[in-house]
Scaffold this motif. Sequence first.
Motif, mmCIF file in Angstrom:
data_model
loop_
_atom_site.group_PDB
_atom_site.id
_atom_site.type_symbol
_atom_site.label_atom_id
_atom_site.label_comp_id
_atom_site.label_asym_id
_atom_site.label_seq_id
_atom_site.Cartn_x
_atom_site.Cartn_y
_atom_site.Cartn_z
ATOM 1 N N ASP A 33 0.847 -1.196 0.000
ATOM 2 C CA ASP A 33 0.000 0.000 0.000
ATOM 3 C C ASP A 33 0.884 1.248 0.000
ATOM 4 O OD1 ASP A 33 0.587 0.894 2.800
ATOM 5 O OD2 ASP A 33 -0.487 -0.939 3.331
ATOM 6 N N GLY A 34 0.241 2.385 -0.155
ATOM 7 C CA GLY A 34 0.974 3.642 -0.246
ATOM 8 C C GLY A 34 1.785 3.981 0.991
ATOM 9 N N GLN A 35 1.273 3.645 2.169
ATOM 10 C CA GLN A 35 2.007 3.957 3.403
ATOM 11 C C GLN A 35 3.304 3.149 3.486
ATOM 12 O OE1 GLN A 35 1.224 6.487 5.781
ATOM 13 N NE2 GLN A 35 3.376 6.000 6.091
ATOM 14 N N MET A 36 3.225 1.853 3.164
ATOM 15 C CA MET A 36 4.437 1.026 3.159
ATOM 16 C C MET A 36 5.444 1.560 2.149
ATOM 17 S SD MET A 36 2.956 -2.867 3.421
ATOM 18 C CE MET A 36 4.576 -3.621 3.309
ATOM 19 N N ALA A 37 4.952 1.983 0.994
ATOM 20 C CA ALA A 37 5.824 2.519 -0.054
ATOM 21 C C ALA A 37 6.473 3.825 0.399
ATOM 22 C CB ALA A 37 5.024 2.749 -1.331
ATOM 23 N N LEU A 38 5.693 4.680 1.052
ATOM 24 C CA LEU A 38 6.228 5.956 1.526
ATOM 25 C C LEU A 38 7.318 5.722 2.572
ATOM 26 C CD1 LEU A 38 5.698 8.959 0.979
ATOM 27 C CD2 LEU A 38 4.191 8.967 2.966
ATOM 28 N N ASP A 39 7.082 4.793 3.482
ATOM 29 C CA ASP A 39 8.088 4.444 4.487
ATOM 30 C C ASP A 39 9.371 3.948 3.819
ATOM 31 O OD1 ASP A 39 6.211 5.141 6.398
ATOM 32 O OD2 ASP A 39 5.675 3.077 6.903
ATOM 33 N N ALA A 40 9.224 3.107 2.791
ATOM 34 C CA ALA A 40 10.387 2.582 2.070
ATOM 35 C C ALA A 40 11.146 3.705 1.361
ATOM 36 C CB ALA A 40 9.947 1.526 1.058
ATOM 37 N N CYS A 41 10.422 4.657 0.790
ATOM 38 C CA CYS A 41 11.045 5.780 0.076
ATOM 39 C C CYS A 41 11.794 6.701 1.039
ATOM 40 C CB CYS A 41 10.013 6.571 -0.707
ATOM 41 S SG CYS A 41 9.349 5.666 -2.132
ATOM 42 N N LYS A 42 11.294 6.827 2.251
ATOM 43 C CA LYS A 42 11.983 7.651 3.253
ATOM 44 C C LYS A 42 13.326 7.032 3.629
ATOM 45 C CE LYS A 42 7.811 9.683 5.255
ATOM 46 N NZ LYS A 42 6.854 9.650 6.362
ATOM 47 N N LYS A 65 1.309 12.269 -3.917
ATOM 48 C CA LYS A 65 1.352 13.635 -3.364
ATOM 49 C C LYS A 65 2.333 13.719 -2.196
ATOM 50 C CE LYS A 65 -3.324 14.852 -4.819
ATOM 51 N NZ LYS A 65 -4.716 15.055 -4.404
ATOM 52 N N GLU A 66 2.317 12.693 -1.314
ATOM 53 C CA GLU A 66 3.231 12.674 -0.163
ATOM 54 C C GLU A 66 4.678 12.469 -0.612
ATOM 55 O OE1 GLU A 66 2.355 13.458 2.972
ATOM 56 O OE2 GLU A 66 0.358 13.803 2.166
ATOM 57 N N LEU A 67 4.888 11.597 -1.590
ATOM 58 C CA LEU A 67 6.235 11.349 -2.125
ATOM 59 C C LEU A 67 6.852 12.637 -2.642
ATOM 60 C CD1 LEU A 67 8.507 9.381 -3.180
ATOM 61 C CD2 LEU A 67 7.221 9.356 -5.337
ATOM 62 N N ARG A 68 6.089 13.389 -3.415
ATOM 63 C CA ARG A 68 6.609 14.608 -4.038
ATOM 64 C C ARG A 68 6.970 15.684 -3.008
ATOM 65 N NH1 ARG A 68 8.485 12.112 -8.209
ATOM 66 N NH2 ARG A 68 7.143 11.942 -10.053
ATOM 67 N N ASN A 72 14.138 15.120 -2.135
ATOM 68 C CA ASN A 72 14.429 14.285 -3.314
ATOM 69 C C ASN A 72 13.216 13.502 -3.807
ATOM 70 O OD1 ASN A 72 17.160 15.076 -3.191
ATOM 71 N ND2 ASN A 72 17.589 13.442 -1.732
ATOM 72 N N GLY A 73 12.031 13.800 -3.291
ATOM 73 C CA GLY A 73 10.811 13.103 -3.703
ATOM 74 C C GLY A 73 10.369 13.439 -5.114
ATOM 75 N N GLY A 74 10.980 14.454 -5.693
ATOM 76 C CA GLY A 74 10.682 14.789 -7.092
ATOM 77 C C GLY A 74 11.520 13.989 -8.064
ATOM 78 N N ALA A 96 -0.758 15.497 -10.266
ATOM 79 C CA ALA A 96 -0.161 15.226 -8.953
ATOM 80 C C ALA A 96 1.323 14.879 -9.056
ATOM 81 C CB ALA A 96 -0.916 14.096 -8.266
ATOM 82 N N GLY A 97 1.815 14.702 -10.287
ATOM 83 C CA GLY A 97 3.246 14.449 -10.448
ATOM 84 C C GLY A 97 3.610 13.117 -11.071
ATOM 85 N N ALA A 98 2.637 12.372 -11.597
ATOM 86 C CA ALA A 98 2.957 11.118 -12.287
ATOM 87 C C ALA A 98 3.631 11.441 -13.613
ATOM 88 C CB ALA A 98 1.694 10.302 -12.525
ATOM 89 N N ASP A 99 4.566 10.586 -14.008
ATOM 90 C CA ASP A 99 5.279 10.795 -15.261
ATOM 91 C C ASP A 99 4.629 10.066 -16.434
ATOM 92 O OD1 ASP A 99 7.825 12.288 -14.384
ATOM 93 O OD2 ASP A 99 7.678 10.648 -12.944
#
Length: 121
Positions: A33-42, A65-68, A72-74, A96-99
């Motif tokens: 899920d997005g929360q697990m992914a955000l934690d991993a990205c941090k 939105k949270e990643l960006r 370095n979230g961009g 929202a910033g998708a490529d």
Amino acid sequence: MKSCIVVDDSRVIRMVARKILEELGFEVIEAEDGQMALDACKKSMPDGVLLDWNMPVMDGLQFLKELRKLPNGGDPKVVFCTTENDLNHIQEAISAGADEYIMKPFDSEIVSSKFAQVGLL
């Protein structure tokens, strides 16, 4: 080696995506899920994100939105991979910033083509 996080609540989709991405030379991390992914990205910012829209806890759009907002979230190239295929969803994701945007079901040809378009290959 470039890294990519596959964010999808379906274990089967993550498994298929992992196989495709590893064949393309990526180190693959998975998140349910997005929360697990955000934690991993941090912890470690990936080069790419293959992102589902509809997930429990935090959906793909909220994750993006949270990643960006992160330092370095961009940097990561974000490719939505979802069944949401109407123009409103696509425009919302891009705003929202998708490529890039992939429709499910997908195959290795589609993934490699989109990843090449965003500069990951």
